[in-house]
Every structure is written in C-alpha cells, then in structure tokens.
Scaffold this active site. Structure first.
Site, mmCIF file in Angstrom:
data_model
loop_
_atom_site.group_PDB
_atom_site.id
_atom_site.type_symbol
_atom_site.label_atom_id
_atom_site.label_comp_id
_atom_site.label_asym_id
_atom_site.label_seq_id
_atom_site.Cartn_x
_atom_site.Cartn_y
_atom_site.Cartn_z
ATOM 1 N N GLN A 68 6.822 25.789 51.563
ATOM 2 C CA GLN A 68 5.723 25.745 52.519
ATOM 3 C C GLN A 68 6.049 26.610 53.731
ATOM 4 O OE1 GLN A 68 4.468 21.759 53.077
ATOM 5 N NE2 GLN A 68 3.045 22.198 54.734
ATOM 6 N N LEU B 163 9.546 22.702 48.528
ATOM 7 C CA LEU B 163 8.461 22.738 47.542
ATOM 8 C C LEU B 163 8.779 23.689 46.396
ATOM 9 C CD1 LEU B 163 5.458 22.511 46.511
ATOM 10 C CD2 LEU B 163 5.005 24.441 48.042
ATOM 11 N N GLN C 123 15.126 14.657 47.518
ATOM 12 C CA GLN C 123 14.873 15.869 48.301
ATOM 13 C C GLN C 123 13.992 15.639 49.521
ATOM 14 O OE1 GLN C 123 11.818 18.654 48.119
ATOM 15 N NE2 GLN C 123 12.976 20.025 46.779
#
Length: 292
Positions: A9, A89, A244
């Site tokens: 992101q 991501l 994560q």
C-alpha cells in the site's frame, strides 16, 4: 538468481493497470473477474478515479494486488522466480504469483484484510511516521521509551524505519528522534497504525479467513515479512501471514537474506518503484528493475 518482489500500500497511482487492461486479453479477463468478485468496478477507480478514491484502504489494497498479480500472470514463461517476496500487502501478491493461492481466493483474502484494517483504523485513530538517518537499534530504543503504542512497523532500508502507533505517542517519539539526530522524523498521511498492536482486531478477523483457505506449496521459496526467512511449508506460510498484521515488516532483512542466498537480480512487479530503491540501497551488488 532472480527474485520477483511485490509492492504494498502506498505505491498506487491513478491509471495503474490500464495499459494491461487495454492491450492484453488475459489481463482484461482477470480485471473483469475482480470486478465481479468485489461487487463493484474497481477498474473504474484504478483507471479513472481520483487520488482520494485510491487512498481508501478498501480500494488501495485490492488495486495494488490486482496490478501486481495480473502483471505477473501475463508474463507467462518469463515469470520464473528463484525466490519471491512482498512488502506488507505485497506478500499476498507474491503468494498468488508463486502458486500458493488461486487468484480469486487471494483477492478475497485481500478484500477481507483491507476491510478489517479499515474498520480497525476507524475504531482507534492512529498514524505512522518515517524516521530517516538513525540505525534500527536507536529507533527501537526510543520507541520503547515512549508511553503508549509506538513500535517499529517497517524496516525498509539502512537508516529508514517507519514507526506506528497512537497520534500522541508518535508525536512524542518524533520529537525524541529529532533530538537524537534523525535527518527526518516525518508523520505520514496514512489511515492508521499498520503493523502495530492496534491492528489486533483486524488480525483476528483475517486469521479466521486464512485458516479456512487452502494454501499450496509455492513454486519457489517466499521470504516472509515477519521473520525475513524463506518458507515453502503452507502451514508455516499461513501462520506468518496472520502474524504480519501486528508485526513489523522486515524488508531490509529480507533483501539482505535474499542476497546472501544468491539473489543477483530483483524485479519489482506492480505500481511504483519503491522496492527497487529500497533493495538498491540495501544490496548495492544486486541489479534492480521493475515492470508497471
């Protein structure tokens, strides 16, 4: 040895993926499938939306994932990684590209992740800041001295660490970092404290979806963010992926470990050139390039 790496992101831009959609039938089919799966035309926002549209976590994460994964799929026989990795991501993009998850299932997990993270951000307003010019140990020391939630979130490259936490704690930490000689201590315009304990509600929600998903063995090792080590065991990959959300992204450690394991070339697949720069600063002997 060649590594393919996938951004997270923040790499998004208006128009991302449009060339793929316009000029590749396979890509167009995958984009349209994504529109169907998501229940709205994300391609309209990616190709012709506004920057504000793309900054929404629920839009940003699927958009970056789609651009990266579809680009990898359209490479065909040219996509032959010896190792893969993704930043935050981007780890989901890496997993789909490496055959751990089918495209639609990967997209649904990313959608679940994005919505859960946005919900957590709205429930507890929080932020992040980039710290430039201090070593990792000094950043960790100052974070530990701050009252409230303030933790290292992204170890990006030598001398560049992003911290994450409550607004008050991040403000206090930035003042201390400047006193300690940081070149910059810059609050970021982000939706919340990603990769911190404040993402625990999102982690719990995502964990359920990940446990229900069917993971396969990857075509090559994937270096995961939580420990920067290569993994091929599907169950280990699942557990690391769940951790994560509340653990730091150890990107500089990943770059060093891939180089130590023989990486001579790193190709970034997706919007932007962020990872090319980070790997270049961390591993000067590795050739870096990208495809958008």
């Amino acid at each position: 040895m060649k590594a393919f790496v996938f951004p997270g992101q923040g790499a998004q831009f208006v128009g991302m993926g449009k060339d793929l959609y316009d000029n590749n039938a396979e890509a167009r089919e995958m984009f349209e499938k994504a529109n169907e799966v998501l229940g709205f035309r994300i391609t309209d926002l990616m190709f012709n939306g506004t920057e504000d549209d793309l900054k929404q976590t629920k839009v940003t994460q699927p958009a970056v994932f789609l651009h990266s994964v579809i680009l990898a799929k359209t490479l065909g026989e040219e996509f032959k990684p010896d190792m893969v990795a993704g930043h935050s991501l981007g780890e989901f993009s890496a997993l789909v590209a490496a055959g751990v998850l089918p495209f639609e299932q990967g997209l649904k997990l990313v959608e679940t992740r994005a919505l859960a993270m946005q919900k957590a951000c709205e429930a507890t307003p929080s932020t992040m800041a980039a710290i430039i010019g201090l070593d990792d140990e000094k950043v960790e020391e100052i974070c530990a001295s701050i009252d409230g939630v303030c933790v290292p979130a992204n170890y990006n490259s030598p001398g560049q660490v992003v911290i994450s936490g409550s607004f008050e704690a991040i403000d206090a930490a930035c003042a201390k970092f400047k006193e300690a000689g940081a070149r910059r201590a810059l609050p970021l315009k982000v939706g919340g404290a990603f990769h911190s304990p404040l993402m625990e509600p999102a982690r719990e929600e995502l964990a359920k979806a990940i446990h229900e998903a069917c993971f396969s063995e990857p075509i090559c090792p994937i270096y995961q963010d939580v420990d920067a080590k290569p993994h091929t065991n599907p169950e280990e990959i699942k557990e690391n992926l769940i951790k994560q959300l509340t653990a730091p992204v150890r990107w500089s450690h990943i770059a060093r470990n891939m180089a130590a394991d023989g990486m001579t070339e790193a190709v970034e697949l997706g919007p932007g050139k962020v990872l090319q720069g980070l790997i270049g600063r961390t591993c000067k002997e590795v050739a870096v390039s990208g495809m958008q």
